[in-house]
Enzyme design. Structure first.
Site, PDB file in Angstrom:
ATOM      1  CB  SER A  22      -0.976  -0.010   1.169  1.00  0.00           C
ATOM      2  OG  SER A  22      -1.920  -1.041   0.963  1.00  0.00           O
ATOM      3  CB  THR A  66      -4.683  -4.966   6.121  1.00  0.00           C
ATOM      4  OG1 THR A  66      -4.744  -6.185   5.397  1.00  0.00           O
ATOM      5  CG2 THR A  66      -3.350  -4.853   6.839  1.00  0.00           C
ATOM      6  CE  LYS A  70      -8.899  -6.290   5.032  1.00  0.00           C
ATOM      7  NZ  LYS A  70      -9.108  -6.750   3.642  1.00  0.00           N
ATOM      8  N   GLY A 130     -15.204 -20.531  -1.831  1.00  0.00           N
ATOM      9  CA  GLY A 130     -14.610 -20.026  -0.588  1.00  0.00           C
ATOM     10  C   GLY A 130     -15.542 -19.074   0.126  1.00  0.00           C
ATOM     11  CB  ALA A 131     -17.817 -19.266   2.656  1.00  0.00           C
ATOM     12  CG  ASN A 154     -16.324 -22.433   2.632  1.00  0.00           C
ATOM     13  OD1 ASN A 154     -15.292 -22.153   2.024  1.00  0.00           O
ATOM     14  ND2 ASN A 154     -16.397 -22.381   3.949  1.00  0.00           N
ATOM     15  NE  ARG A 155     -11.542 -26.649   4.415  1.00  0.00           N
ATOM     16  CZ  ARG A 155     -10.300 -26.334   4.755  1.00  0.00           C
ATOM     17  NH1 ARG A 155      -9.286 -27.090   4.357  1.00  0.00           N
ATOM     18  NH2 ARG A 155     -10.047 -25.257   5.453  1.00  0.00           N
ATOM     19  CD  GLU A 158     -21.251 -26.465   9.253  1.00  0.00           C
ATOM     20  OE1 GLU A 158     -20.016 -26.391   9.418  1.00  0.00           O
ATOM     21  OE2 GLU A 158     -21.791 -27.437   8.679  1.00  0.00           O
TER      22      GLU A 158
HETATM   23  P1  ATR Z   1      -9.942 -14.589   3.491  1.00  0.00           P
HETATM   24  O1  ATR Z   1     -10.357 -13.652   4.561  1.00  0.00           O
HETATM   25  O2  ATR Z   1      -8.746 -14.131   2.710  1.00  0.00           O
HETATM   26  O3  ATR Z   1     -11.078 -14.963   2.605  1.00  0.00           O
HETATM   27  P2  ATR Z   1     -10.133 -16.868   5.212  1.00  0.00           P
HETATM   28  O4  ATR Z   1     -11.212 -16.152   5.936  1.00  0.00           O
HETATM   29  O5  ATR Z   1      -9.054 -17.519   5.999  1.00  0.00           O
HETATM   30  O6  ATR Z   1      -9.391 -15.891   4.217  1.00  0.00           O
HETATM   31  O7  ATR Z   1     -10.825 -17.923   4.235  1.00  0.00           O
HETATM   32  C1  ATR Z   1     -10.113 -18.897   3.555  1.00  0.00           C
HETATM   33  C2  ATR Z   1     -11.064 -19.661   2.655  1.00  0.00           C
HETATM   34  O8  ATR Z   1     -10.319 -20.666   1.947  1.00  0.00           O
HETATM   35  C3  ATR Z   1     -12.173 -20.411   3.403  1.00  0.00           C
HETATM   36  O9  ATR Z   1     -13.301 -20.444   2.583  1.00  0.00           O
HETATM   37  C4  ATR Z   1     -11.566 -21.810   3.556  1.00  0.00           C
HETATM   38  O10 ATR Z   1     -12.512 -22.841   3.708  1.00  0.00           O
HETATM   39  P3  ATR Z   1     -13.077 -23.205   5.187  1.00  0.00           P
HETATM   40  O11 ATR Z   1     -14.074 -22.143   5.512  1.00  0.00           O
HETATM   41  O12 ATR Z   1     -13.694 -24.549   5.016  1.00  0.00           O
HETATM   42  O13 ATR Z   1     -11.886 -23.204   6.093  1.00  0.00           O
HETATM   43  C5  ATR Z   1     -10.887 -21.946   2.214  1.00  0.00           C
HETATM   44  N1  ATR Z   1      -9.850 -22.962   2.245  1.00  0.00           N
HETATM   45  C6  ATR Z   1      -8.625 -22.877   2.798  1.00  0.00           C
HETATM   46  N2  ATR Z   1      -7.932 -24.013   2.619  1.00  0.00           N
HETATM   47  C7  ATR Z   1      -8.741 -24.866   1.925  1.00  0.00           C
HETATM   48  C8  ATR Z   1      -8.601 -26.187   1.403  1.00  0.00           C
HETATM   49  N3  ATR Z   1      -7.472 -26.878   1.560  1.00  0.00           N
HETATM   50  N4  ATR Z   1      -9.644 -26.730   0.735  1.00  0.00           N
HETATM   51  C9  ATR Z   1     -10.791 -26.042   0.554  1.00  0.00           C
HETATM   52  N5  ATR Z   1     -10.983 -24.765   1.010  1.00  0.00           N
HETATM   53  C10 ATR Z   1      -9.979 -24.181   1.688  1.00  0.00           C
END
Ligand code: ATR
Length: 286
Positions: A22, A66, A70, A130-131, A154-155, A158
């Site tokens: 930044s 950051t 946040k 991703g969530a 998402n993995r 929930e």
């Molecule tokens: P950010 O704020 O940058 O989005 P985060 O909040 O840590 O980072 O989110 C990481 C995302 O990557 C989550 O959706 C996580 O899935 P989970 O909610 O199930 O943890 C996903 N993620 C990280 N490693 C993963 C993996 N090996 N397989 C599948 N999803 C993964």
């Protein structure tokens, strides 16, 4: 630029903060407009509220916030932009008379990055992978822009359900459908836009959240939030199946440009933004 008695101070709060890009973004933008400002990193390890109060009393004009602050920073604000409040995430503080007002420029960063590549979201079928925090921001953006339907995978199911409930309630429309990551095969739509918002692939060109090439056949456009490596495996998979794919460096670029424009009430010309993008790539060795 010479610092003198009239220099306006801006900064970024985070932990860790040493690798932030930044300062480069805001130095280049300030130089382009010959503004008397500096932008400094602040490594805050505790007492966030005290840090924000101190910044205010030191007359710091604008701040970025950051990881990991946040959400937590919201409790220290005087006011908050309604969309930032709904997302629950603030990355930009603007100094007002009695405290800071919080904004979320990550959302506009993603919007402007996609627009700059000619990607539109209105009326589209979108898959968000991703969530986490970025998946949440992407979900808000897609719903706000009028996507036809959004699958949030998402993995951990929930977390996707929680975001979907939140966004659907906010926009009063059942746009986001939460799904477990492993259920991607149930989506039968073609020509979808995929936003890769997970951390899979970060610093690793071998890793990708979905390996199955049948999935990529449905993808018209892929946008990966990750930019390190510059070409992730996700991007390679999309391109190999004939889709267009982009990384997240422009999201980083535009969230900074948007913050700068809010602070200084200005509009940065596109040639300056393009030049800044090249400088970011060079400094980050991308
Ligand atoms: P950010 O704020 O940058 O989005 P985060 O909040 O840590 O980072 O989110 C990481 C995302 O990557 C989550 O959706 C996580 O899935 P989970 O909610 O199930 O943890 C996903 N993620 C990280 N490693 C993963 C993996 N090996 N397989 C599948 N999803 C993964």
């Amino acid at each position: 630029m010479q610092v003198n008695g009239r220099t306006n101070v801006f900064g970024v709060i985070g932990n860790p903060i040493a690798h932030t890009i930044s300062p480069l973004i805001h130095r280049v933008l300030a130089e382009s407009e010959q503004r008397n400002m500096v932008y400094v990193p602040f490594h805050v390890t505790s007492q966030l509220d005290q840090a924000i109060k101190g910044a205010f009393h030191l007359n710091i004009v604008g701040m970025n916030v950051t990881v990991p602050y946040k959400s937590e920073v919201i409790d220290s604000l005087l006011a908050i932009d309604p969309l930032a409040k709904a997302i629950g995430s603030v990355n930009t503080l603007v100094r007002r008379e009695n405290g800071y007002e919080g904004y979320n420029t990550d959302l506009y960063g993603l919007k402007r990055a996609m627009e700059s590549e000619g990607i539109t979201l209105q009326g589209k079928t979108i898959i968000i992978l991703g969530a986490g925090g970025t998946g949440r921001t992407a979900g808000f953006l897609c719903a706000k822009e009028g996507a036809k339907e959004i699958y949030l995978l998402n993995r951990t199911l929930e977390k996707a359900v929680e975001i979907a409930d939140h966004v659907n309630t906010y926009f009063q429309r059942d746009t986001i459908k939460p799904m477990a990551l492993g259920d991607y095969g149930k989506i039968t739509k073609e020509q979808v836009v995929v936003i890769q918002a997970s951390s899979v692939g970060l610093s690793n060109p071998e890793h990708v959240i979905i390996e199955d090439e049948n999935f990529y056949k449905r993808v018209a456009v892929g946008f990966d939030i990750v930019y390190q490596p510059f070409e992730t495996k996700f991007i390679k998979c999309v391109k190999e199946s004939g889709g267009q794919a982009y990384n997240g460096l422009k999201m980083l670029l535009y969230q900074g440009v948007e913050a700068y424009e809010i602070w200084n009430n200005c509009k940065i010309p596109s040639r300056v933004i393009e030049d800044l993008y090249e400088q970011m790539k060079e400094v980050m060795e991308l």
